[in-house]
Design a protein around this motif. Structure first.
Motif, PDB file in Angstrom:
ATOM      1  N   PHE A 148       0.653  -1.174   0.083  1.00 23.95           N
ATOM      2  CA  PHE A 148       0.220  -0.169  -0.164  1.00 23.95           C
ATOM      3  C   PHE A 148       0.996   1.240  -0.141  1.00 23.95           C
ATOM      4  N   GLU A 149       2.506   0.934  -0.370  1.00 25.96           N
ATOM      5  CA  GLU A 149       3.175   2.209  -0.155  1.00 25.96           C
ATOM      6  C   GLU A 149       2.968   2.816  -1.619  1.00 25.96           C
ATOM      7  N   ARG A 150       3.867   3.975  -1.845  1.00 30.67           N
ATOM      8  CA  ARG A 150       3.427   4.398  -2.931  1.00 30.67           C
ATOM      9  C   ARG A 150       4.826   3.854  -3.625  1.00 30.67           C
ATOM     10  N   TYR A 185       5.420   0.893  -4.398  1.00 29.00           N
ATOM     11  CA  TYR A 185       6.181  -0.016  -4.334  1.00 29.00           C
ATOM     12  C   TYR A 185       5.629  -1.355  -4.807  1.00 29.00           C
ATOM     13  N   ILE A 209       1.051   2.338  -8.243  1.00 32.67           N
ATOM     14  CA  ILE A 209       0.388   3.365  -7.521  1.00 32.67           C
ATOM     15  C   ILE A 209      -0.954   3.245  -7.144  1.00 32.67           C
ATOM     16  N   TYR A 211      -2.241   1.832  -3.620  1.00 34.20           N
ATOM     17  CA  TYR A 211      -1.771   3.421  -2.851  1.00 34.20           C
ATOM     18  C   TYR A 211      -2.711   4.282  -2.814  1.00 34.20           C
ATOM     19  N   ASP A 244      -5.391   5.834  -0.044  1.00 29.53           N
ATOM     20  CA  ASP A 244      -5.992   6.822   0.336  1.00 29.53           C
ATOM     21  C   ASP A 244      -6.868   7.639   0.194  1.00 29.53           C
TER      22      ASP A 244
END
Length: 539
Positions: free
Chosen positions: A483-485, A487, A502, A505, A509
């Motif tokens: 869930f990280e940008r 990744y 993305i 991510y 958000d």
């Protein structure tokens, strides 16, 4: 420091006293300390300690490079009521001094460096005697301890109480203020500046170091050891430090030193291999100090951890490369389809035209999604994503998204089990984007499977939607990071799939802004189930 009864008092005459300080030293096992066993102590230490312990006036002895502290019974009242001797006797003096005692360190350093005795007059201190604390005035003599070879190994301090001069105390304090030498003021200012710098660097995670290029030795702050994945109190030499540099980056470090010999500036970024085999990035900045003959004598510098920034930078570079490829692919396809439509026989075959137009439309839809993803990421970074909250039936939305996929996708079956019969309050378009992303990922990462299972249900006051595939799955160590940008897992099968890294991510958000959540359950090689939750009513 371990204590044990021994026969020391039978073999060392300077420890035969029955006072508490002699008894403590006698009954302590010194073999595990920097001083070593008592029988190995140098004659100058034994002789001076004998004088200190048997003196009737307060006396200190600071010994060796660590300024190990000894004192006699006459000094015990300085340490308060019923002091624990093990907290003071035999401990490094520098660890015990308070800020007000810095002048003691300055005078000791002066005696050690010059070999010249020094005096202080009428120093006010607090001692415990007669059942209470009281302020007294002492004058002290600082004297070097010199061995048979003329080396200075320590400093002993003799103190005399001068409190009887109470009528002159104000005058004495004034006189002492005026008498502080310029050198002591300078030392104090330097010490305070260095201490503030040390505290600042420690607080910000900066490791500082000083390399003696002639002796090939290094001194450093404890933070440097933490940056290398070691305990703060680890003692390590330059060769051992070098062994922690990633084998592929050793040339970077060597080249940085070679350049520094020419420019004086030492800079590099490199990877470290910690003892637990994890990889970490550091950035080092330093400067070479040249002596009067222009020979490099010292290398001073700092090191910081840049792992998070470096990983993000590498992920961003990957993102740019992937984005370029992903945008180029539909553009190339659209161009090819347009060229095919321009061919003469295309006009004569309407079915052929429809087929080619349908394929081109797929590529336009793909490109549109990519462009909107870029725009959404930009809005997230600037905090400008607006939500249009209104009630809607989420099961109907899921069915709409599935219907759109069925028009363009025939590789997978999309099986939906609805379970939410009441409306939720959310941004319909944004939640549709989340559902679309999860279904797209499920198709993308399960190329050998033919079915995707989607379900919805209510749990308490929340709506929960799940998307399950039977594809490559996600390793446990990657599950929170997905869930990280930017990744993308370092799995070859995952890297072969298209995408920017993305989508999840953006989904995370969007759900966060709805006071919802997103998570994954997966076993590597056995597929994944992504869940997201939303409150049924707007908080």
């Amino acid at each position: 420091m371990a204590r044990e009864e021994s026969s020391t008092h039978n073999t060392h005459n300077f420890l035969t006293g029955e006072d508490i300080c002699s008894a403590f030293i006698r009954n302590t096992d010194w073999s595990h300390t920097s001083l070593g066993a008592v029988e190995d102590w140098p004659k100058s230490l034994k002789t001076t300690l004998n004088i200190v312990l048997n003196a009737q006036v307060p006396m200190f002895l600071f010994w060796g490079p660590n300024l190990i502290q000894f004192f006699n019974t006459a000094l015990v009242p300085v340490f308060g009521q019923d002091p624990k001797l093990q907290e003071f006797l035999g401990q490094p003096g520098g660890d015990l001094w308070m800020p007000d005692d810095i002048f003691v360190k300055v005078l000791i350093d002066e005696v050690l460096s010059t070999g010249t005795a020094s005096l202080t007059y009428d120093k006010r201190i607090t001692i415990f005697r007669n059942g209470r604390s009281e302020d007294v005035y002492w004058s002290c003599s600082y004297n070097p301890v010199i061995d048979d070879e003329g080396s200075i190994n320590g400093v002993f301090i003799t103190c005399f109480e001068v409190s009887g001069k109470t009528g002159y105390q104000r005058y004495i304090e004034e006189r002492n203020e005026n008498r502080v030498s310029a050198m002591m003021k300078t030392h104090l200012a330097v010490f305070n500046a260095e201490e503030r710098l040390r505290l600042a660097t420690e607080a910000t995670g900066i490791g500082s170091w000083d390399i003696d290029l002639r002796q090939n030795t290094i001194i450093y702050t404890p933070t440097l050891m933490e940056l290398f994945g070691l305990d703060r109190d680890t003692m390590i030499n330059l060769n051992e430090i070098s062994s922690l540099v990633h084998p592929e980056d050793k040339a970077i470090v060597d080249n940085a030193f070679t350049n520094a010999l020419v420019t004086g500036q030492y800079r590099y970024e490199a990877r470290l291999l910690w003892p637990d085999e994890s990889v970490h990035w550091i950035s080092t900045n330093g400067r070479i100090i040249f002596d009067e003959q222009d020979y490099p004598s010292r290398l001073l510098g700092t090191t910081i951890d840049i792992t998070e920034n470096k990983i993000e930078q590498l992920q961003k570079n990957d993102f740019i490369a992937i984005a370029s490829h992903e945008l180029k692919t539909p553009l190339t396809s659209i161009k090819a389809y347009l060229q095919m439509l321009k061919m003469e026989n295309a006009v004569k075959d309407p079915e052929y035209v429809l087929n080619i137009a349908g394929r081109a439309e797929k590529q336009v839809i793909k490109m549109t999604k990519l462009i909107y993803s870029f725009l959404d990421m930009s809005r997230i970074e600037s905090g400008n994503i607006d939500l249009s909250i209104a009630p809607f039936m989420i099961d109907e939305l899921i069915q709409e998204v599935i219907k759109d996929y069925l028009i363009h996708t025939n590789s997978h079956q999309l099986l939906f089990t609805p379970g939410i019969t009441e409306p939720i309050e959310a941004d319909r378009s944004r939640i549709g984007q989340v559902i679309d992303n999860l279904i797209s990922n499920a198709i993308k990462y399960s190329p050998l499977s033919k079915s995707i299972e989607i379900s919805s249900t209510t749990f308490g006051e929340e709506a929960v939607v799940s998307v399950r595939d039977h594809g490559i799955g996600i390793d446990t160590r990657h599950q929170e990071k997905v869930f990280e940008r930017f990744y993308r897992a370092d799995d070859q099968k995952a890297r072969n799939a298209s995408g920017f890294g993305i989508g999840l991510y953006l989904s995370a958000d969007i759900l966060k802004r709805h006071h919802g959540g997103i998570w994954v359950e997966s076993d590597h090689g056995n597929g994944s189930t992504f869940h997201f939750s939303l409150p049924l009513t707007r908080p």
